[in-house]
Design a protein around this motif. Structure first.
Motif, PDB file in Angstrom:
ATOM      1  N   HIS A   1      52.726  16.848   5.494  1.00  0.00           N
ATOM      2  CA  HIS A   1      53.001  15.589   4.797  1.00  0.00           C
ATOM      3  C   HIS A   1      53.639  14.483   5.633  1.00  0.00           C
ATOM      4  O   HIS A   1      53.710  13.344   5.166  1.00  0.00           O
ATOM      5  N   ASN A   2      54.127  14.769   6.859  1.00  0.00           N
ATOM      6  CA  ASN A   2      54.691  13.656   7.646  1.00  0.00           C
ATOM      7  C   ASN A   2      53.641  13.125   8.616  1.00  0.00           C
ATOM      8  O   ASN A   2      53.882  12.905   9.791  1.00  0.00           O
ATOM      9  N   ILE A   3      52.455  12.888   8.090  1.00  0.00           N
ATOM     10  CA  ILE A   3      51.271  12.589   8.881  1.00  0.00           C
ATOM     11  C   ILE A   3      50.977  11.104   9.039  1.00  0.00           C
ATOM     12  O   ILE A   3      50.126  10.722   9.850  1.00  0.00           O
ATOM     13  N   ALA A   4      51.655  10.234   8.296  1.00  0.00           N
ATOM     14  CA  ALA A   4      51.281   8.813   8.312  1.00  0.00           C
ATOM     15  C   ALA A   4      51.534   8.168   9.667  1.00  0.00           C
ATOM     16  O   ALA A   4      50.842   7.219  10.042  1.00  0.00           O
ATOM     17  N   GLY A   5      52.508   8.669  10.423  1.00  0.00           N
ATOM     18  CA  GLY A   5      52.776   8.111  11.739  1.00  0.00           C
ATOM     19  C   GLY A   5      51.602   8.298  12.676  1.00  0.00           C
ATOM     20  O   GLY A   5      51.146   7.359  13.336  1.00  0.00           O
ATOM     21  N   VAL A   6      51.094   9.518  12.729  1.00  0.00           N
ATOM     22  CA  VAL A   6      49.957   9.765  13.618  1.00  0.00           C
ATOM     23  C   VAL A   6      48.689   9.110  13.063  1.00  0.00           C
ATOM     24  O   VAL A   6      47.817   8.671  13.829  1.00  0.00           O
ATOM     25  N   MET A   7      48.592   8.998  11.748  1.00  0.00           N
ATOM     26  CA  MET A   7      47.472   8.265  11.170  1.00  0.00           C
ATOM     27  C   MET A   7      47.517   6.800  11.573  1.00  0.00           C
ATOM     28  O   MET A   7      46.487   6.193  11.894  1.00  0.00           O
ATOM     29  N   ALA A   8      48.726   6.227  11.598  1.00  0.00           N
ATOM     30  CA  ALA A   8      48.884   4.836  12.027  1.00  0.00           C
ATOM     31  C   ALA A   8      48.486   4.678  13.485  1.00  0.00           C
ATOM     32  O   ALA A   8      47.813   3.712  13.871  1.00  0.00           O
ATOM     33  N   GLY A   9      48.906   5.651  14.308  1.00  0.00           N
ATOM     34  CA  GLY A   9      48.544   5.588  15.713  1.00  0.00           C
ATOM     35  C   GLY A   9      47.040   5.623  15.912  1.00  0.00           C
ATOM     36  O   GLY A   9      46.487   4.881  16.739  1.00  0.00           O
ATOM     37  N   TYR A  10      46.368   6.467  15.159  1.00  0.00           N
ATOM     38  CA  TYR A  10      44.914   6.571  15.276  1.00  0.00           C
ATOM     39  C   TYR A  10      44.230   5.287  14.795  1.00  0.00           C
ATOM     40  O   TYR A  10      43.296   4.789  15.430  1.00  0.00           O
ATOM     41  N   GLU A  11      44.696   4.756  13.672  1.00  0.00           N
ATOM     42  CA  GLU A  11      44.115   3.516  13.150  1.00  0.00           C
ATOM     43  C   GLU A  11      44.231   2.393  14.176  1.00  0.00           C
ATOM     44  O   GLU A  11      43.278   1.644  14.411  1.00  0.00           O
ATOM     45  N   GLU A  12      45.416   2.281  14.798  1.00  0.00           N
ATOM     46  CA  GLU A  12      45.621   1.223  15.786  1.00  0.00           C
ATOM     47  C   GLU A  12      44.780   1.473  17.035  1.00  0.00           C
ATOM     48  O   GLU A  12      44.195   0.547  17.606  1.00  0.00           O
ATOM     49  N   TYR A  13      44.732   2.714  17.480  1.00  0.00           N
ATOM     50  CA  TYR A  13      43.958   3.053  18.674  1.00  0.00           C
ATOM     51  C   TYR A  13      42.481   2.724  18.480  1.00  0.00           C
ATOM     52  O   TYR A  13      41.831   2.141  19.357  1.00  0.00           O
ATOM     53  N   VAL A  14      41.929   3.046  17.334  1.00  0.00           N
ATOM     54  CA  VAL A  14      40.497   2.857  17.094  1.00  0.00           C
ATOM     55  C   VAL A  14      40.164   1.420  16.720  1.00  0.00           C
ATOM     56  O   VAL A  14      39.194   0.837  17.227  1.00  0.00           O
ATOM     57  N   TYR A  15      40.988   0.818  15.846  1.00  0.00           N
ATOM     58  CA  TYR A  15      40.642  -0.497  15.300  1.00  0.00           C
ATOM     59  C   TYR A  15      41.420  -1.649  15.934  1.00  0.00           C
ATOM     60  O   TYR A  15      41.090  -2.808  15.697  1.00  0.00           O
ATOM     61  N   GLN A  16      42.454  -1.322  16.723  1.00  0.00           N
ATOM     62  CA  GLN A  16      43.271  -2.337  17.394  1.00  0.00           C
ATOM     63  C   GLN A  16      43.742  -3.405  16.404  1.00  0.00           C
ATOM     64  O   GLN A  16      44.317  -3.075  15.381  1.00  0.00           O
ATOM     65  N   GLU A  17      43.479  -4.666  16.650  1.00  0.00           N
ATOM     66  CA  GLU A  17      44.033  -5.735  15.811  1.00  0.00           C
ATOM     67  C   GLU A  17      43.452  -5.769  14.401  1.00  0.00           C
ATOM     68  O   GLU A  17      43.982  -6.456  13.524  1.00  0.00           O
ATOM     69  N   LYS A  18      42.394  -5.027  14.176  1.00  0.00           N
ATOM     70  CA  LYS A  18      41.792  -4.997  12.839  1.00  0.00           C
ATOM     71  C   LYS A  18      42.403  -3.904  11.952  1.00  0.00           C
ATOM     72  O   LYS A  18      42.036  -3.780  10.789  1.00  0.00           O
ATOM     73  N   ALA A  19      43.322  -3.129  12.502  1.00  0.00           N
ATOM     74  CA  ALA A  19      43.972  -2.079  11.708  1.00  0.00           C
ATOM     75  C   ALA A  19      44.753  -2.709  10.557  1.00  0.00           C
ATOM     76  O   ALA A  19      45.388  -3.756  10.712  1.00  0.00           O
ATOM     77  N   SER A  20      44.715  -2.056   9.396  1.00  0.00           N
ATOM     78  CA  SER A  20      45.314  -2.615   8.182  1.00  0.00           C
ATOM     79  C   SER A  20      46.414  -1.710   7.640  1.00  0.00           C
ATOM     80  O   SER A  20      46.177  -0.523   7.392  1.00  0.00           O
ATOM     81  N   MET A  21      47.602  -2.277   7.439  1.00  0.00           N
ATOM     82  CA  MET A  21      48.707  -1.518   6.862  1.00  0.00           C
ATOM     83  C   MET A  21      48.403  -1.107   5.431  1.00  0.00           C
ATOM     84  O   MET A  21      48.699   0.019   5.021  1.00  0.00           O
ATOM     85  N   ALA A  22      47.808  -1.997   4.652  1.00  0.00           N
ATOM     86  CA  ALA A  22      47.487  -1.674   3.259  1.00  0.00           C
ATOM     87  C   ALA A  22      46.520  -0.492   3.194  1.00  0.00           C
ATOM     88  O   ALA A  22      46.681   0.427   2.379  1.00  0.00           O
ATOM     89  N   GLN A  23      45.528  -0.503   4.077  1.00  0.00           N
ATOM     90  CA  GLN A  23      44.568   0.592   4.108  1.00  0.00           C
ATOM     91  C   GLN A  23      45.235   1.887   4.552  1.00  0.00           C
ATOM     92  O   GLN A  23      44.956   2.955   4.012  1.00  0.00           O
ATOM     93  N   LEU A  24      46.133   1.794   5.534  1.00  0.00           N
ATOM     94  CA  LEU A  24      46.850   2.972   6.016  1.00  0.00           C
ATOM     95  C   LEU A  24      47.710   3.575   4.916  1.00  0.00           C
ATOM     96  O   LEU A  24      47.706   4.798   4.704  1.00  0.00           O
ATOM     97  N   MET A  25      48.479   2.746   4.213  1.00  0.00           N
ATOM     98  CA  MET A  25      49.364   3.251   3.161  1.00  0.00           C
ATOM     99  C   MET A  25      48.554   3.941   2.068  1.00  0.00           C
ATOM    100  O   MET A  25      48.954   4.988   1.548  1.00  0.00           O
ATOM    101  N   GLU A  26      47.404   3.367   1.737  1.00  0.00           N
ATOM    102  CA  GLU A  26      46.553   3.975   0.711  1.00  0.00           C
ATOM    103  C   GLU A  26      46.011   5.327   1.172  1.00  0.00           C
ATOM    104  O   GLU A  26      46.042   6.315   0.443  1.00  0.00           O
ATOM    105  N   LYS A  27      45.528   5.378   2.418  1.00  0.00           N
ATOM    106  CA  LYS A  27      44.990   6.622   2.960  1.00  0.00           C
ATOM    107  C   LYS A  27      46.063   7.704   3.029  1.00  0.00           C
ATOM    108  O   LYS A  27      45.844   8.851   2.626  1.00  0.00           O
ATOM    109  N   ALA A  28      47.236   7.328   3.587  1.00  0.00           N
ATOM    110  CA  ALA A  28      48.305   8.307   3.773  1.00  0.00           C
ATOM    111  C   ALA A  28      48.808   8.832   2.437  1.00  0.00           C
ATOM    112  O   ALA A  28      49.021  10.043   2.265  1.00  0.00           O
ATOM    113  N   GLY A  29      49.014   7.935   1.479  1.00  0.00           N
ATOM    114  CA  GLY A  29      49.496   8.355   0.168  1.00  0.00           C
ATOM    115  C   GLY A  29      48.525   9.296  -0.518  1.00  0.00           C
ATOM    116  O   GLY A  29      48.919  10.324  -1.080  1.00  0.00           O
ATOM    117  N   LYS A  30      47.244   8.966  -0.459  1.00  0.00           N
ATOM    118  CA  LYS A  30      46.215   9.783  -1.097  1.00  0.00           C
ATOM    119  C   LYS A  30      46.137  11.165  -0.448  1.00  0.00           C
ATOM    120  O   LYS A  30      46.090  12.190  -1.144  1.00  0.00           O
TER     121      LYS A  30
END
Length: 444
Positions: free
Chosen positions: A380-409
């Motif tokens: 369950h403490n996975i959102a940090g690494v999920m954020a890292g992956y989102e930023e690594y893959v999408y760079q400036e297009k990474a979205s916090m709203a999308q990350l929070m939704e993915k991590a929560g779900k």
């Protein structure tokens, strides 16, 4: 410098050591070398040279047998046996060590598994944070910390459904000077050589990622200037959602209103998690080694129910929920019998003081024996690494709203499934979580 492999590198005028382990055959391979000249200016990394082009004018290279002879020469045979035992116990595939005498930096990427990263179509095969240790800490303790964290990252990345292997970088050095681009460039160079995407962890500021990205490499994430910023808030969100599922499992409702919750540590994750609990209407008990963090929380929420205890007394509190959000290894066979909590679930990596899955199983069983609901934190403490992956893959297009939704779900669904399936199978949630991922990582 204390006796250890880095002292050997220092004495032999070397700067690189590799320890490879094949857990299928129980075979170790060693490699030691001088891979760059001592006067190399790492502020010029990816400008005047790259990981491919940097080579020494006068190199030294030792094969496996020759490296073992070096261990014997420096009376390190029994020390290496301890490292080998740790790698066997956790089935770690690779320790990649880099040393700069000029910069006073000892860098190790503790790579546990590359399985999930193979053929992922990215330059990085692994993801794991970078953590700083003081120069005078015992080297073996740093290896143990790195291996424990690297092993957890393998399972955390699997829990987060990321196509990345698991590792953790540990660095022994004085506090970093972000204006010293040679220091920063050296960390970027070493990290890139290990094919890792890292985010700043304990004792490294988030700004490190910003400086690395501005000057050297895109394989650092989680900086203040990044599209998602530091990862503490999304990590806290995922933990919060998981705790609510534990409450639902135990008490039939996700509501935390009126529950007494202990939060150990008000750092990057603990502080926003405490805020989430306050918004739930919970009664908080908090501790932190920094009085300023406690004062900040109380000042921000003057009407909230917040009790403060000394860090040394936090495990003596009687409460509904305990959320460890500081250093790992806080729960062991000595203190677990005295705990007065119903749920233990937080963000701290390796909350159980263990260096193998078998040891974690034993402690998880002990928690269950004393009526405490516990789930290993990498679920369950996975959102940090999920954020890292989102930023690594999408760079400036990474979205916090999308990350929070993915991590929560993900935290909600996986925690609820894990708790219920563990109950159905008659095992602890920790063991059930490991068994599911092991089938993929180890083929078991």
């Amino acid at each position: 410098m204390m006796k250890g492999v880095f002292e050997m590198l220092h004495q032999e005028n070397l700067n690189h050591l590799e320890i490879h382990y094949d857990w299928r055959t129980d075979k170790f391979i060693f490699y030691a070398a001088r891979d760059w000249d001592p006067d190399t200016d790492f502020s010029q990394y990816n400008k005047l040279f790259t990981v491919f082009s940097l080579r020494p004018s006068s190199g030294k290279y030792f094969n496996s047998a020759e490296t073992e002879s070096l261990f014997a020469k420096h009376n390190l045979v029994s020390y290496i046996e301890k490292i080998k035992a740790l790698m066997r116990k956790g089935r770690h595939i690779f320790l990649d060590c880099y040393y700069s005498e000029k910069l006073g930096i000892r860098f190790v990427n503790n790579i546990h598994s590359d399985k999930r990263g193979l053929n992922n179509l990215h330059s990085s095969l692994c993801m794991g944070g970078i953590r700083r240790h003081e120069p005078d800490e015992e080297e073996l303790d740093v290896f143990i910390d790195g291996m424990n964290l690297g092993r957890a990252m393998t399972f955390k990345n699997a829990a987060a459904d990321l196509p990345m292997g698991g590792c953790k970088v540990t660095v022994q050095m004085k506090p970093i000077d972000l204006d010293n681009l040679e220091q920063v460039g050296f960390l970027a160079y070493c990290n890139d050589r290990t094919r890792n995407t890292a985010g700043p962890d304990m004792r490294f500021p988030p700004d490190l990622a910003d400086v690395v990205k501005a000057h050297f490499s895109l394989h650092f994430t989680g900086g203040r200037k990044g599209p998602l910023g530091p990862t503490g808030t999304p990590t806290a969100h995922g933990v919060h959602i998981a705790v609510k599922q534990a409450a639902r499992f135990l008490w039939g409702s996700e509501s935390l209103e009126g529950k007494k919750i202990v939060v150990q540590g008000l750092g990057a994750v603990g502080f926003p998690l405490a805020e989430d609990y306050i918004h739930d209407g919970a009664k908080l008990v908090i501790c932190d080694v920094d009085p300023a963090k406690i004062a900040e929380l109380k000042e921000k929420y003057p009407k909230a129910s917040i009790e403060v205890v000394e860090p040394s007394n936090v495990l003596k509190v009687e409460a509904d929920i305990f959320s460890p959000c500081a250093m790992g290894g806080v729960l062991n066979e000595d203190n677990i019998p005295g705990l007065k909590f119903k749920i233990v679930m937080g963000s701290a990596n390796n909350a159980l003081k263990a260096s193998s899955q078998e040891e974690e199983y034993t402690l998880a069983d002990l928690l269950a024996k004393h009526g405490i609901l516990y789930q290993v934190e990498w679920v369950h403490n996975i959102a940090g690494v999920m954020a890292g992956y989102e930023e690594y893959v999408y760079q400036e297009k990474a979205s916090m709203a999308q990350l929070m939704e993915k991590a929560g779900k993900l935290c909600k669904e996986k925690t609820w499934e894990n708790l219920n399936e563990a109950k159905r199978e008659g095992i602890t949630p920790t063991k059930r979580a490991y068994l599911v991922v092991e089938r993929e990582i180890y083929g078991e």
